[in-house]
Design an enzyme around this catalytic site. Structure first.
Site, mmCIF file in Angstrom:
data_model
loop_
_atom_site.group_PDB
_atom_site.id
_atom_site.type_symbol
_atom_site.label_atom_id
_atom_site.label_comp_id
_atom_site.label_asym_id
_atom_site.label_seq_id
_atom_site.Cartn_x
_atom_site.Cartn_y
_atom_site.Cartn_z
ATOM 1 C CG ASP A 11 -2.009 23.565 34.642
ATOM 2 O OD1 ASP A 11 -1.690 22.705 35.427
ATOM 3 O OD2 ASP A 11 -1.301 24.742 34.466
ATOM 4 C CG HIS A 59 4.110 28.914 40.476
ATOM 5 N ND1 HIS A 59 4.863 29.461 39.854
ATOM 6 C CD2 HIS A 59 2.904 29.207 39.987
ATOM 7 C CE1 HIS A 59 4.371 29.918 38.652
ATOM 8 N NE2 HIS A 59 3.062 29.505 38.758
ATOM 9 C CD GLU A 74 3.098 27.746 34.300
ATOM 10 O OE1 GLU A 74 2.281 26.861 34.183
ATOM 11 O OE2 GLU A 74 3.075 28.862 34.676
HETATM 12 MN MN MN Z 1 0.600 25.792 34.738
#
Ligand code: MN
Length: 430
Positions: free
Chosen positions: A130, A137, A202
């Protein structure tokens, strides 16, 4: 760098004999995503979404110009591993079969109502990584911890990432069990163990790796597009209370690894050809990326014209038959690094990527609060509340809440295509 080309399969005038494909919000004949489905007591097969139906590709594999073993597999791994040229051949063949009325009688028995099918993980995911490339963000979260200095100095040189957990990735629809873990209140003397009280979602884009690289062999930025087989939606569920306590100094661990949800359809790099955009220019004063991450064609075509949305419904809302509330909408151009830069960076040390590996972009928030991709941002770390139409309020997710992610690719002169849904309901902690 070469991206998939626009061809006859993207023609907006193309009409399938599958009536529900016409004007379908996700799966018109210009999309043709691959997935793994099962129905009627039969095992997993590879299918293509077309309108409200799924075409059983395995059943018609004799008509297809590809590696027939790959099409008859129970995962997409072998198909994803094919070259971009093979992917184009298969896409053109499927498109022709679904548009040629002369083929309808032969193909129709192999179409199944999507409603009656169960969707599975599309690939056996060898590794899941990830990233953190959503710059709004990263800035919003950074501000919660460091109001004067939200982005650390490496952010504009390195696509920041961490190794996620592949074993707990699930397809859309599988309920998410609220995790238990350690959290420590800022004014607490010691941590407690128990169910997360700050469970969040998310909104992310998932990147499916196709052709891999051998250990020790980097992927040059100019080749990176050829290693990306397609895209999906990814919900990287996050327990913010555990994350705040555990993340120093090695990054997220149990706050993320309990479950991740992906949309089950692989939207191919070929399907995305009309929706390529220039990467937004770096803000004045930002450093030039190092040469191994810089490619002119990537800068001019490497971004995606994709709108991403988040919807929330509580158990009370669903029982009352109320529609889900849209929490946010924003563009995928909030990525500070392109998907190709992410791939080139990941392999730049010789780390081997394999077909069926999944990369997450990181949360994609737009610059405005109507496009924040997590509750952490929307509620300013839990300080403000979101109101639902029932009068219920939320700072973080409660048991029974359902989160749905959606994405639609749009471009002037082309038929929009959707990603399908990435949804899951929160179940109480055990
Ligand atoms: Mn994430």
């Amino acid at each position: 760098m070469t991206f998939a080309a626009i061809d006859e399969t993207h023609d907006p005038a193309l009409v399938s004999w599958v009536a529900s494909a016409e004007g379908h919000v996700d799966f018109p004949v210009q999309n043709l995503p691959y997935g793994v489905f099962s129905n009627a007591g039969r095992g997993r097969r590879i299918g293509v979404a077309i309108g409200d139906l799924i075409l059983d590709l395995a059943a018609i594999s004799d008509l297809l110009p590809v590696n027939h073993e790959a099409v008859r597999s129970t995962t997409l791994n072998a198909l994803l591993a094919g070259s971009p040229a093979e992917s184009v051949l298969l896409r053109r063949a499927v498109s022709a079969l679904l548009c040629d009325r002369g083929r309808q009688v032969a193909i129709e028995p192999h179409l199944h109502s999507a409603q009656g099918c169960e969707m599975h993980l599309p690939a056996q995911i060898g590794d899941y990584t990830d990233f953190y490339v959503g710059i709004h963000h990263a800035t919003n979260i950074g501000k919660l911890f460091r109001p004067d200095n939200p982005l650390l100095p490496n952010y504009k040189y390195v696509p920041i990432g961490y190794h996620g957990r592949a074993s707990s990735v699930r397809a859309s629809g599988v309920a998410v069990r609220r995790p238990s873990g350690q959290r420590k209140a800022p004014d607490g003397d010691f941590p407690l163990f128990g169910p997360s009280m700050r469970l969040d979602y998310e909104l992310e884009l998932g990147i499916w790796i196709g052709g891999g690289n051998e250990l020790g062999e980097p992927v040059p930025i100019g080749d990176a597009a050829s290693r990306i087989a397609g895209f999906c939606l990814l919900n990287d569920w996050s327990a913010r209370d555990f994350q705040a306590w555990e993340y120093v100094p090695l990054g997220p661990f149990l706050s993320k690894s309990f479950h991740s949800t992906i949309s089950p359809w692989v939207i191919t790099a070929e399907a995305m050809a009309p929706f390529r955009l220039a990467q937004p220019p770096r803000p004045e004063g930002d450093p030039q990326p190092l040469p191994h991450l810089w490619d002119e064609a990537d800068q001019s075509h490497g971004a995606l014209g994709l709108d991403l949305e988040v919807f929330l419904s509580s158990a009370v809302m669903r029982a009352a038959g109320m529609a889900a509330q849209r929490l946010s909408v924003g563009p995928a151009t909030s990525m500070y690094w392109t998907a190709q830069q992410i791939v080139a960076h990941h392999a730049s040390n010789g780390c081997n990527l394999s077909a069926g590996d999944l990369l997450g972009t990181g949360t994609l928030s737009s610059s405005g609060s109507d496009g924040y991709g997590s509750l952490m941002e929307m509620t300013e770390g839990g300080r403000t509340k979101i109101s639902l139409p029932t009068g219920e309020e939320r700072t973080f997710l409660e048991d029974g809440d359902e989160v749905v992610l959606k994405a639609t690719a749009r471009a002037e002169g082309y038929v929009p295509i959707g990603f399908g849904q990435c949804r899951a309901i929160i179940e109480p902690a055990r």
